[in-house]
Design an enzyme around this catalytic site. Structure first.
Site, mmCIF file in Angstrom:
data_model
loop_
_atom_site.group_PDB
_atom_site.id
_atom_site.type_symbol
_atom_site.label_atom_id
_atom_site.label_comp_id
_atom_site.label_asym_id
_atom_site.label_seq_id
_atom_site.Cartn_x
_atom_site.Cartn_y
_atom_site.Cartn_z
ATOM 1 N N TRP A 199 0.559 -1.080 0.092
ATOM 2 C CA TRP A 199 0.332 -0.264 0.308
ATOM 3 C C TRP A 199 0.947 1.207 0.494
ATOM 4 O O TRP A 199 1.817 1.174 0.195
ATOM 5 C CB TRP A 199 -0.457 0.104 1.386
ATOM 6 C CG TRP A 199 -2.417 0.439 1.100
ATOM 7 C CD1 TRP A 199 -2.635 1.802 1.226
ATOM 8 C CD2 TRP A 199 -3.413 0.351 0.339
ATOM 9 N NE1 TRP A 199 -4.049 2.094 0.975
ATOM 10 C CE2 TRP A 199 -4.091 1.543 0.273
ATOM 11 C CE3 TRP A 199 -3.929 -0.578 -0.587
ATOM 12 C CZ2 TRP A 199 -5.993 1.069 -0.681
ATOM 13 C CZ3 TRP A 199 -4.492 -1.302 -1.441
ATOM 14 C CH2 TRP A 199 -6.030 -0.240 -1.340
ATOM 15 N N ASP A 250 -0.034 11.160 -0.393
ATOM 16 C CA ASP A 250 -0.707 12.285 -0.206
ATOM 17 C C ASP A 250 -2.215 11.285 0.252
ATOM 18 O O ASP A 250 -2.192 9.704 0.530
ATOM 19 C CB ASP A 250 -1.267 12.562 -1.562
ATOM 20 C CG ASP A 250 -1.402 11.677 -2.666
ATOM 21 O OD1 ASP A 250 -1.492 10.925 -3.074
ATOM 22 O OD2 ASP A 250 -2.341 12.543 -3.593
ATOM 23 N N GLU A 253 -3.287 8.346 -1.954
ATOM 24 C CA GLU A 253 -2.590 6.965 -1.087
ATOM 25 C C GLU A 253 -1.540 7.171 -2.488
ATOM 26 O O GLU A 253 -0.923 5.229 -3.277
ATOM 27 C CB GLU A 253 -3.329 6.577 -1.549
ATOM 28 C CG GLU A 253 -4.593 6.176 -0.316
ATOM 29 C CD GLU A 253 -5.452 5.944 -0.154
ATOM 30 O OE1 GLU A 253 -5.466 5.000 1.462
ATOM 31 O OE2 GLU A 253 -5.859 4.632 -0.531
ATOM 32 N N GLU A 254 -1.681 7.786 -3.017
ATOM 33 C CA GLU A 254 -0.816 7.669 -4.889
ATOM 34 C C GLU A 254 1.045 8.592 -4.796
ATOM 35 O O GLU A 254 1.536 7.364 -5.468
ATOM 36 C CB GLU A 254 -1.728 7.661 -5.616
ATOM 37 C CG GLU A 254 -2.640 7.319 -6.381
ATOM 38 C CD GLU A 254 -3.756 8.037 -7.446
ATOM 39 O OE1 GLU A 254 -4.608 7.235 -7.357
ATOM 40 O OE2 GLU A 254 -3.468 9.195 -7.241
ATOM 41 N N GLU A 478 -18.846 6.642 -4.239
ATOM 42 C CA GLU A 478 -17.219 7.531 -4.430
ATOM 43 C C GLU A 478 -17.973 8.220 -5.477
ATOM 44 O O GLU A 478 -17.338 9.326 -5.453
ATOM 45 C CB GLU A 478 -16.360 6.453 -4.160
ATOM 46 C CG GLU A 478 -14.975 7.119 -4.504
ATOM 47 C CD GLU A 478 -13.597 5.805 -4.615
ATOM 48 O OE1 GLU A 478 -13.593 5.237 -5.747
ATOM 49 O OE2 GLU A 478 -13.182 6.096 -3.254
HETATM 50 C C1 NOJ Z 1 -6.076 3.174 -6.171
HETATM 51 C C2 NOJ Z 1 -6.183 4.223 -6.482
HETATM 52 O O1 NOJ Z 1 -5.962 5.742 -7.645
HETATM 53 C C3 NOJ Z 1 -6.004 5.430 -4.951
HETATM 54 O O2 NOJ Z 1 -6.901 6.520 -5.033
HETATM 55 C C4 NOJ Z 1 -6.538 4.398 -4.154
HETATM 56 O O3 NOJ Z 1 -6.936 5.189 -2.840
HETATM 57 C C5 NOJ Z 1 -6.379 2.911 -3.846
HETATM 58 N N1 NOJ Z 1 -6.522 2.520 -5.750
HETATM 59 C C6 NOJ Z 1 -7.365 2.230 -2.655
HETATM 60 O O4 NOJ Z 1 -9.031 2.411 -3.841
HETATM 61 C C1 NOJ Z 2 -9.303 6.077 -2.059
HETATM 62 C C2 NOJ Z 2 -9.484 7.333 -1.774
HETATM 63 O O1 NOJ Z 2 -7.959 7.757 -2.653
HETATM 64 C C3 NOJ Z 2 -8.844 7.648 0.076
HETATM 65 O O2 NOJ Z 2 -8.319 9.437 0.398
HETATM 66 C C4 NOJ Z 2 -9.563 7.021 0.457
HETATM 67 O O3 NOJ Z 2 -8.935 7.433 2.099
HETATM 68 C C5 NOJ Z 2 -9.772 5.494 0.616
HETATM 69 N N1 NOJ Z 2 -10.581 5.360 -0.724
HETATM 70 C C6 NOJ Z 2 -11.169 4.833 1.232
HETATM 71 O O4 NOJ Z 2 -12.231 5.742 1.119
#
Ligand code: NOJ
Ligand code: NOJ
Length: 674
Positions: A199, A250, A253-254, A478
């Protein structure tokens, strides 16, 4: 547990709500009778009456209604109607995703107070708990609770405190609680076990966001004569003061790097945490020393030439930086005590408004569903234009955030009785009032009135966009498909409902209690200092709540107002250890010594230095920590490769120095590995 029985009643109502023919009045009545009213601080019935009344009068008197105001009235009525229908649904669906009894997660091993991101178990699998999502959701719940006490919400808040106290002790791939690193883990299994998959970790917004949510509730406790839930908050604040200058992923999560949202959240947590800590008589100097430096760093994300926040720096530069990241930072740090302050990017600041335009505009042409919509009208908003997750789409929570920022701004303008326009914010205003000029426009002036009506309609427009793409039964996912407008990905995303509820609360005029922003807008003199204070972390004891926790009948027992400034507890002298040591990837430099603050020569308690200032030209490791005034200190640095099993000590005699008597001046040690 009447509260949890209520959602079933609503469930029965949802299909009916989708039908046009249903009379909204009976609908509201049913809701009230069901007892859900407890959760619904404001119904919109009155405003709707007033509006219908006004229209009726106008047509009776035969007054011609200008086209624009007819359009605006229609928009307002549509948005009012949708909000009336959506509010109970959003509450129900949000609570459905919280353990143990939430309707979408019960009997699935979700402990009390744990927020599941979405009940979806595949494509995408969101059946986890993210620290960020949970904290933002609970921040909203705590604010709603402060607005309107209910026992049901109170139980939820206590559950959250207990679940997070436990979660802080769960070792995970980001680390453990020893040195705090484990607090930066972004997500866990719903039963609070670690998530071991690959992750984007660490994510450093989790601890400050959780501290903020917990502080909201802790302040309520203090104001009602109870001591606050400090140990869990303290761990998160220590993490924030120690790791704020290190890069991390960030909020999406990227990208690894420095993220505006994370930095802004850290600033708020340190300020609000210092305020609470002072009331409780806890040490706060680390927070008050670091907070202005965090704010100082926050300024460097601002691109003055193009008038927007570059949301990711130090690693995220492949994106253009226009990102809902910055709008979320602005709304989540809203505090009218700071007025329209630009340093903290208050929603009505010229910087934040200019940024709002640049970010929203970046989505106007890229999504098919936004095509052909006029420049002064709301559109569907995504995370950032380069997004490819599910092909890159608008998100409900980003669209609501765009509305929320504008509602915040309107509240402050009305309270101040004026709107200031600067060169920076002029393009934003010109989109809506073509004759707008730089200057301060007082309430009552033509420009002020035009701006207030135009921005009110613009804000409502974002809600209308979301309403158009939500499922007809009120459910939200979402994302919104960029071509078809279908709601897609992660059904019933908890954060989507929370974002709806906070935006519409601002629209209702509800302003959450402040976080001390008004006292925390000043930048330190001179250059920013990257001051990182080492914390010692402790597993919080299981929280115990007094049995009769209800709102105080009389005036609050303790008022929380002042944010401590300057140097408190000078008998703890801040010492910065600077050590130049070339290391290879995976190695860590720590300091260990004879005093308890340096681990009493126990290698397991050695204090890690930070490599955030390390460059190939200058291999500098450093950390600041408080040491008792007057101590005679002996110390050495150690190099750790692959855990404490691989310790290597510096050569030579122990290093030594004496800490001076109580002082506020930071003492610097400058050393080279030997
Ligand atoms: C990849 C997505 O680009 C990211 O934003 C997200 O948090 C994760 N997968 C988990 O769904
Ligand atoms: C993807 C989003 O980019 C992230 O901010 C969020 O925490 C997860 N999904 C779970 O909702």
């Amino acid at each position: 547990m009447a509260l949890f029985a209520v959602p079933n009643i609503i469930q029965d109502l949802i299909p009916a709500a989708a039908s046009e023919s249903i009379n909204p009045w009976t609908w509201n009545l049913n809701l009230n009778a069901s007892g859900l009213y407890e959760y619904l601080p404001t119904m919109h019935a009155l405003s709707k009456f007033a509006l219908l009344g006004a229209c009726a009068v106008q047509s009776v008197m035969g007054l011609p209604e200008p086209v624009e105001s007819r359009e605006a009235n229609l928009l307002k009525r549509n948005v009012d109607d949708w909000i009336n229908r959506e509010t109970p649904i959003a509450w129900q669906k949000l609570l459905c995703n919280i353990g143990p009894d939430g309707c979408a997660v019960r009997n699935q091993g979700v402990p009390a107070g744990v927020v599941v991101a979405s009940p979806s178990r595949s494509d995408p699998d969101y059946f986890y708990t993210w620290t960020r999502d949970a904290a933002l959701v609970y921040k909203g719940l705590a604010d709603a609770f402060r607005r309107n006490y209910t026992e049901g919400l109170h139980t939820q808040l206590k559950n959250f405190v207990s679940s997070q106290a436990k979660l802080q002790g769960v070792g995970n791939p980001a680390g453990g609680l020893n040195d705090g690193q484990g607090l930066g883990e972004p997500k866990f299994m719903v039963d609070l076990k670690e998530f071991t998959g690959e992750w984007g970790r660490p994510q450093r917004d989790g601890p400050p966001l959780r501290a903020i949510a917990l502080i909201r509730y802790a302040k309520w406790l203090v104001e009602n004569g109870h001591k606050a839930v400090w140990p869990t908050i303290e761990n998160d604040l220590k993490y924030s003061a120690q790791y704020w200058n290190q890069t991390g992923f960030d909020l999406w999560e990227e990208v690894p790097g420095s993220s505006f949202f994370t930095i802004a959240s850290t600033h708020r947590a340190l300020v609000e945490g210092a305020q609470l800590g002072a009331v409780l008589g806890k040490p706060t100097r680390a927070y008050t020393a670091v907070a202005p430096q965090v704010l100082c760093f926050q300024q460097s994300f601002w691109n003055a030439r193009e008038g927007f926040v570059v949301s990711n720096i130090n690693g995220g530069e492949w994106r253009r930086g226009r990102d809902a990241n910055s709008i979320l930072a602005s709304i989540h740090n809203f505090d009218p005590s700071a007025g329209c302050d630009a340093n903290t990017f208050q929603p009505c600041s010229d910087r934040a408004l200019s940024n709002h335009k640049v970010v929203v505009d970046s989505f106007r042409s890229i999504y098919n569903i936004n095509r052909g919509i006029a420049q002064n009208k709301a559109v569907a908003v995504g995370r950032y234009s380069e997004d490819i997750f599910y092909n890159g789409n608008p998100w409900f929570l980003a669209t609501f955030a765009a509305a929320e920022q504008l509602y915040d701004a309107l509240l402050v303008w009305k309270a101040q009785g004026s709107i200031a326009i600067t060169q920076t914010s002029l393009p934003f205003f010109r989109d809506h009032v073509s004759g707008a000029t730089v200057g301060t426009h007082a309430a009552g002036s033509a420009t002020y009135n035009q701006i207030v009506s135009a921005i009110t309609a613009y804000a409502d427009g974002f809600i209308e966009v979301a309403s158009k793409y939500a499922h007809s039964n009120g459910a939200m996912n979402e994302q919104i498909d960029r071509n078809t407008g279908q709601p897609i990905a992660a059904p019933d995303l908890t954060w989507s409902y929370s974002a709806f509820l906070t935006a519409t609360a601002r629209r209702d005029g509800y302003i959450p209690t402040g976080w001390g922003a008004g006292q925390a807008t000043a930048l330190p003199a001179g250059q920013c200092q990257k001051f990182e204070v080492a914390g010692n972390y402790n597993l919080p004891p299981t929280p115990v709540f007094p049995s009769n926790l209800t709102p105080a009948a009389n005036a609050p027992v303790e008022q929380i107002t002042a944010v401590p400034t300057g140097c408190t507890n000078p008998e703890k002298v801040f010492v910065t250890f600077n050590e130049r040591a070339s290391t290879s990837w995976g190695q860590v430099i720590k300091v260990v010594g004879n005093v308890p603050e340096l681990g009493s020569w126990d290698v397991n308690k050695a204090v890690p230095l930070s490599a955030s200032k390390y460059t190939s030209g200058d291999p500098l490791w450093s950390i600041t920590l408080p040491i008792q005034a007057g101590s005679s200190v002996q110390y050495k640095y150690i190099r750790i490769t692959n855990g404490v099993a691989g310790v290597s000590w510096e050569g030579g005699d122990n290093r030594a120095f004496s800490v001076p008597g109580a002082t506020c001046d930071v003492q610097n040690r400058w050393d080279n590995w030997r």
